[in-house]
Motif scaffolding. Structure first.
Motif, PDB file in Angstrom:
ATOM      1  N   MET A  32      10.522  -7.669  -6.854  1.00 21.79           N
ATOM      2  CA  MET A  32      11.830  -7.038  -6.986  1.00 21.79           C
ATOM      3  C   MET A  32      12.065  -6.000  -5.901  1.00 21.79           C
ATOM      4  O   MET A  32      13.180  -5.793  -5.449  1.00 21.79           O
ATOM      5  CB  MET A  32      11.953  -6.398  -8.367  1.00 21.79           C
ATOM      6  N   SER A  33      11.006  -5.341  -5.437  1.00 27.70           N
ATOM      7  CA  SER A  33      11.168  -4.283  -4.438  1.00 27.70           C
ATOM      8  C   SER A  33      11.709  -4.811  -3.127  1.00 27.70           C
ATOM      9  O   SER A  33      12.321  -4.082  -2.356  1.00 27.70           O
ATOM     10  CB  SER A  33       9.825  -3.575  -4.207  1.00 27.70           C
ATOM     11  N   LYS A  34      11.492  -6.113  -2.840  1.00 29.76           N
ATOM     12  CA  LYS A  34      11.997  -6.687  -1.601  1.00 29.76           C
ATOM     13  C   LYS A  34      13.461  -7.075  -1.718  1.00 29.76           C
ATOM     14  O   LYS A  34      14.107  -7.372  -0.717  1.00 29.76           O
ATOM     15  CB  LYS A  34      11.155  -7.922  -1.233  1.00 29.76           C
ATOM     16  N   ILE A  35      13.972  -7.127  -2.923  1.00 27.12           N
ATOM     17  CA  ILE A  35      15.337  -7.590  -3.139  1.00 27.12           C
ATOM     18  C   ILE A  35      16.294  -6.427  -3.321  1.00 27.12           C
ATOM     19  O   ILE A  35      17.396  -6.428  -2.788  1.00 27.12           O
ATOM     20  CB  ILE A  35      15.399  -8.505  -4.382  1.00 27.12           C
ATOM     21  N   PHE A  36      15.863  -5.411  -4.058  1.00 25.04           N
ATOM     22  CA  PHE A  36      16.769  -4.366  -4.503  1.00 25.04           C
ATOM     23  C   PHE A  36      16.454  -3.011  -3.891  1.00 25.04           C
ATOM     24  O   PHE A  36      15.308  -2.711  -3.540  1.00 25.04           O
ATOM     25  CB  PHE A  36      16.712  -4.246  -6.029  1.00 25.04           C
ATOM     26  N   TYR A  37      17.492  -2.187  -3.805  1.00 25.85           N
ATOM     27  CA  TYR A  37      17.332  -0.796  -3.399  1.00 25.85           C
ATOM     28  C   TYR A  37      16.815   0.005  -4.596  1.00 25.85           C
ATOM     29  O   TYR A  37      16.897  -0.451  -5.746  1.00 25.85           O
ATOM     30  CB  TYR A  37      18.666  -0.258  -2.893  1.00 25.85           C
ATOM     31  N   PRO A  38      16.301   1.218  -4.357  1.00 17.70           N
ATOM     32  CA  PRO A  38      15.698   1.987  -5.456  1.00 17.70           C
ATOM     33  C   PRO A  38      16.602   2.168  -6.673  1.00 17.70           C
ATOM     34  O   PRO A  38      16.133   2.081  -7.813  1.00 17.70           O
ATOM     35  CB  PRO A  38      15.362   3.321  -4.788  1.00 17.70           C
ATOM     36  N   TYR A  39      17.910   2.437  -6.470  1.00 21.61           N
ATOM     37  CA  TYR A  39      18.778   2.623  -7.630  1.00 21.61           C
ATOM     38  C   TYR A  39      18.912   1.335  -8.433  1.00 21.61           C
ATOM     39  O   TYR A  39      19.054   1.360  -9.669  1.00 21.61           O
ATOM     40  CB  TYR A  39      20.156   3.153  -7.209  1.00 21.61           C
ATOM     41  N   GLN A  40      18.857   0.163  -7.755  1.00 27.63           N
ATOM     42  CA  GLN A  40      18.893  -1.108  -8.462  1.00 27.63           C
ATOM     43  C   GLN A  40      17.574  -1.379  -9.188  1.00 27.63           C
ATOM     44  O   GLN A  40      17.562  -1.917 -10.291  1.00 27.63           O
ATOM     45  CB  GLN A  40      19.196  -2.241  -7.478  1.00 27.63           C
ATOM     46  N   GLN A  41      16.475  -0.980  -8.551  1.00 26.42           N
ATOM     47  CA  GLN A  41      15.174  -1.149  -9.191  1.00 26.42           C
ATOM     48  C   GLN A  41      15.087  -0.335 -10.473  1.00 26.42           C
ATOM     49  O   GLN A  41      14.565  -0.813 -11.490  1.00 26.42           O
ATOM     50  CB  GLN A  41      14.057  -0.737  -8.222  1.00 26.42           C
ATOM     51  N   ILE A  52      28.563   6.323  -4.466  1.00 26.09           N
ATOM     52  CA  ILE A  52      28.347   5.767  -3.132  1.00 26.09           C
ATOM     53  C   ILE A  52      27.350   6.591  -2.326  1.00 26.09           C
ATOM     54  O   ILE A  52      26.576   6.042  -1.538  1.00 26.09           O
ATOM     55  CB  ILE A  52      29.699   5.640  -2.375  1.00 26.09           C
ATOM     56  N   TYR A  53      27.315   7.893  -2.576  1.00 25.76           N
ATOM     57  CA  TYR A  53      26.399   8.754  -1.830  1.00 25.76           C
ATOM     58  C   TYR A  53      24.943   8.471  -2.211  1.00 25.76           C
ATOM     59  O   TYR A  53      24.066   8.405  -1.352  1.00 25.76           O
ATOM     60  CB  TYR A  53      26.747  10.228  -2.071  1.00 25.76           C
ATOM     61  N   GLN A  54      24.684   8.279  -3.520  1.00 22.68           N
ATOM     62  CA  GLN A  54      23.336   7.957  -3.971  1.00 22.68           C
ATOM     63  C   GLN A  54      22.918   6.578  -3.476  1.00 22.68           C
ATOM     64  O   GLN A  54      21.777   6.367  -3.048  1.00 22.68           O
ATOM     65  CB  GLN A  54      23.264   8.004  -5.500  1.00 22.68           C
ATOM     66  N   ALA A  55      23.840   5.621  -3.521  1.00 25.80           N
ATOM     67  CA  ALA A  55      23.517   4.272  -3.082  1.00 25.80           C
ATOM     68  C   ALA A  55      23.142   4.246  -1.601  1.00 25.80           C
ATOM     69  O   ALA A  55      22.159   3.606  -1.208  1.00 25.80           O
ATOM     70  CB  ALA A  55      24.694   3.342  -3.348  1.00 25.80           C
ATOM     71  N   VAL A  56      23.911   4.967  -0.783  1.00 25.84           N
ATOM     72  CA  VAL A  56      23.609   5.017   0.654  1.00 25.84           C
ATOM     73  C   VAL A  56      22.306   5.766   0.899  1.00 25.84           C
ATOM     74  O   VAL A  56      21.493   5.378   1.745  1.00 25.84           O
ATOM     75  CB  VAL A  56      24.788   5.653   1.424  1.00 25.84           C
ATOM     76  N   ALA A  57      22.072   6.841   0.151  1.00 26.06           N
ATOM     77  CA  ALA A  57      20.807   7.579   0.291  1.00 26.06           C
ATOM     78  C   ALA A  57      19.611   6.703  -0.056  1.00 26.06           C
ATOM     79  O   ALA A  57      18.513   6.878   0.501  1.00 26.06           O
ATOM     80  CB  ALA A  57      20.826   8.821  -0.602  1.00 26.06           C
ATOM     81  N   ASP A  58      19.819   5.739  -0.952  1.00 22.49           N
ATOM     82  CA  ASP A  58      18.745   4.816  -1.336  1.00 22.49           C
ATOM     83  C   ASP A  58      18.631   3.616  -0.408  1.00 22.49           C
ATOM     84  O   ASP A  58      17.824   2.721  -0.653  1.00 22.49           O
ATOM     85  CB  ASP A  58      18.962   4.333  -2.769  1.00 22.49           C
ATOM     86  N   GLY A  59      19.482   3.562   0.630  1.00 21.38           N
ATOM     87  CA  GLY A  59      19.334   2.514   1.632  1.00 21.38           C
ATOM     88  C   GLY A  59      20.461   1.526   1.755  1.00 21.38           C
ATOM     89  O   GLY A  59      20.439   0.663   2.635  1.00 21.38           O
ATOM     90  N   LEU A  60      21.478   1.594   0.893  1.00 23.49           N
ATOM     91  CA  LEU A  60      22.589   0.659   0.996  1.00 23.49           C
ATOM     92  C   LEU A  60      23.315   0.867   2.322  1.00 23.49           C
ATOM     93  O   LEU A  60      23.762   1.977   2.623  1.00 23.49           O
ATOM     94  CB  LEU A  60      23.565   0.865  -0.166  1.00 23.49           C
ATOM     95  N   PRO A  61      23.457  -0.170   3.140  1.00 24.09           N
ATOM     96  CA  PRO A  61      24.065  -0.001   4.463  1.00 24.09           C
ATOM     97  C   PRO A  61      25.595   0.056   4.402  1.00 24.09           C
ATOM     98  O   PRO A  61      26.272  -0.974   4.484  1.00 24.09           O
ATOM     99  CB  PRO A  61      23.582  -1.236   5.226  1.00 24.09           C
TER     100      PRO A  61
END
Length: 444
Positions: free
Chosen positions: A1-10, A186-195
């Motif tokens: 799962m770690s290869k698929i999702f960003y930390p907030y999704q995990q 959106i700020y948390q998602a981007v901080a977790d790696g969402l481009p």
């Protein structure tokens, strides 16, 4: 799962609480992540020789199909699950809905359906409510749904906010410990790696209220809004706003005139029974009056327009006069935006939303924000008036175009009789001085 999702999704997918509710910014993968959890749960139970059932309730058939095609099936393939996929007709309360399903080898099954109180009532299963804040009749759906999951089943609820007048708001702002609650803006998602380029998105959207709700997950104040988000969402339909679905029925058109910074809007409603289905919403900015005329002529050519109401205020005088010359005074009416006229049109339009007598395009943030920004205030003399903030998405221009279309439908119209020559000939007993005439036709 770690290869698929960003930390907030995990964090969301890994939490195994029975009751989970998540509020996520738009396009951050909330549906994709939750359908992974659904597919994974079915795979594990099925592999253990048992079986389980999940039901996904989405805003409409198109959203249910996306959840199944872009979520469940992709995850099943990635997980190596061999499943059968099929469509079926789900019948309840005299209505038929398209159900999309996948079935695992041992009998575990995932079903995706459009949400309403009847479809919510028909199962005993784990349930995933996708974009629950936007479900029409969310409180009735909740009442019908809860017995479905009462026998130990899991419940997953995700959405972006949609004002305070719905069940999602109640659940998300509750303080009871039985729910696992997760918020990812959106700020948390981007901080977790969402481009995502946050500033580019904000500027492109061009609406502070829409940005605050859709991306910063703020609960917007509904107190002074003429059309609440709940009213707007209750009339959204994924079959509205699609010109190719025009059935040839009578149409009513509203035109909000603009020449500079505001939007020029043509709103086309087709009346099917007693429901006004939006067929097309045309929006343009800074175009010439000649271009506006051409767009309106094209609408008259493609739809059977019985009546068109146009904003005649100020600069609207000449466009209205020209449209009446081209299409007839029996079909084109100018409306002056006086205080009493605006109140009458806005009241008529709001009544259509309250009675769910209209269907508008689904999932259009700019349209939703424009309809919601209109506010009714009372002046020092007690006279009501309507105001709306002006921004890059409009000045409630779409709202007024919709109200003008509703006003056109509420007024008797004249349906022209067109002969093989392409010319319009008066019906017996009717004529006007523009050369265009027809028989009297009621709007409802």
């Amino acid at each position: 799962m770690s290869k698929i999702f960003y930390p907030y999704q995990q964090r969301w997918a890994a939490n195994d609480s029975r009751f989970k509710i998540g509020m996520f910014a738009r396009q951050t993968g909330k549906t994709f992540t939750t359908t992974y959890e659904v597919a994974k749960d079915c795979q594990l139970v099925d592999a253990a020789g048992s079986r389980t059932r999940w039901v996904i309730l989405s805003r409409g058939e198109r959203q249910a199909k996306e959840a199944m095609e872009e979520g469940v099936k992709r995850h099943c393939q990635a997980l190596g699950s061999i499943v059968k996929s099929f469509e079926s007709d789900y019948q309840t309360a005299g209505a038929t809905y398209k159900a999309l399903e996948v079935e695992f080898p041992n009998g575990s099954r995932i079903t995706a359906l459009p949400a309403n109180p009847d479809t919510a009532r028909g199962f005993s299963a784990n349930v995933f409510l996708d974009e629950f804040a936007f479900h029409a009749d969310s409180r009735k759906i909740w009442t019908a749904l809860f017995p479905v999951i009462s026998a130990g089943h899991k419940l997953r609820v995700v959405s972006t906010p949609n004002g305070k007048g719905n069940k999602f708001y109640d659940l998300m702002t509750g303080s009871d410990p039985v729910w696992y609650r997760q918020t990812t803006d959106i700020y948390q998602a981007v901080a977790d790696g969402l481009p995502r380029d946050i500033e580019e998105l904000r500027l492109a959207l061009g609406d502070d209220d829409a940005w605050a709700q859709e991306y910063e997950l703020k609960w917007l104040d509904e107190a002074s809004a003429w059309l609440s988000f709940e009213l707007i969402s209750g009339c959204e339909d994924d079959l509205a706003g699609r010109p190719e679905l025009y059935t040839g029925g009578p149409c009513y058109v509203g035109v909000d005139i603009a020449a500079r910074n505001d939007l020029f809007v043509i709103w086309v409603d087709e009346l099917l029974g007693d429901i006004a289905w939006t067929r097309e919403v045309i929006t343009q900015r800074r175009i010439s009056f000649a271009q506006q005329d051409a767009l309106l002529d094209d609408v008259f050519a493609r739809y059977r327009v019985l009546r068109c109401c146009m904003d005649q205020t100020g600069m609207g005088e000449k466009p209205v006069e020209d449209a009446q010359r081209r299409h007839g005074t029996s079909r084109v009416e100018g409306v002056l935006f006086t205080g009493p006229n605006k109140l009458a049109m806005a009241t008529l339009g709001k009544q259509a939303f309250e009675d769910r007598k209209c269907r508008i395009p689904l999932g259009d943030p700019a349209l939703r924000a424009d309809l919601h920004k209109l506010k009714k205030i009372t002046g020092p003399t007690g006279t009501p008036r309507f105001v709306a903030d002006s921004d890059a998405t409009g000045h409630a221009d779409r709202a007024w175009a919709k109200f003008l279309a509703a006003n056109a439908a509420a007024t008797p119209g004249f349906e022209p009789i067109i002969h093989s020559t392409g010319k319009i000939r008066p019906a017996a007993g009717y004529s006007d001085f523009t050369g265009v005439s027809g028989r009297d036709t009621m709007g409802f």
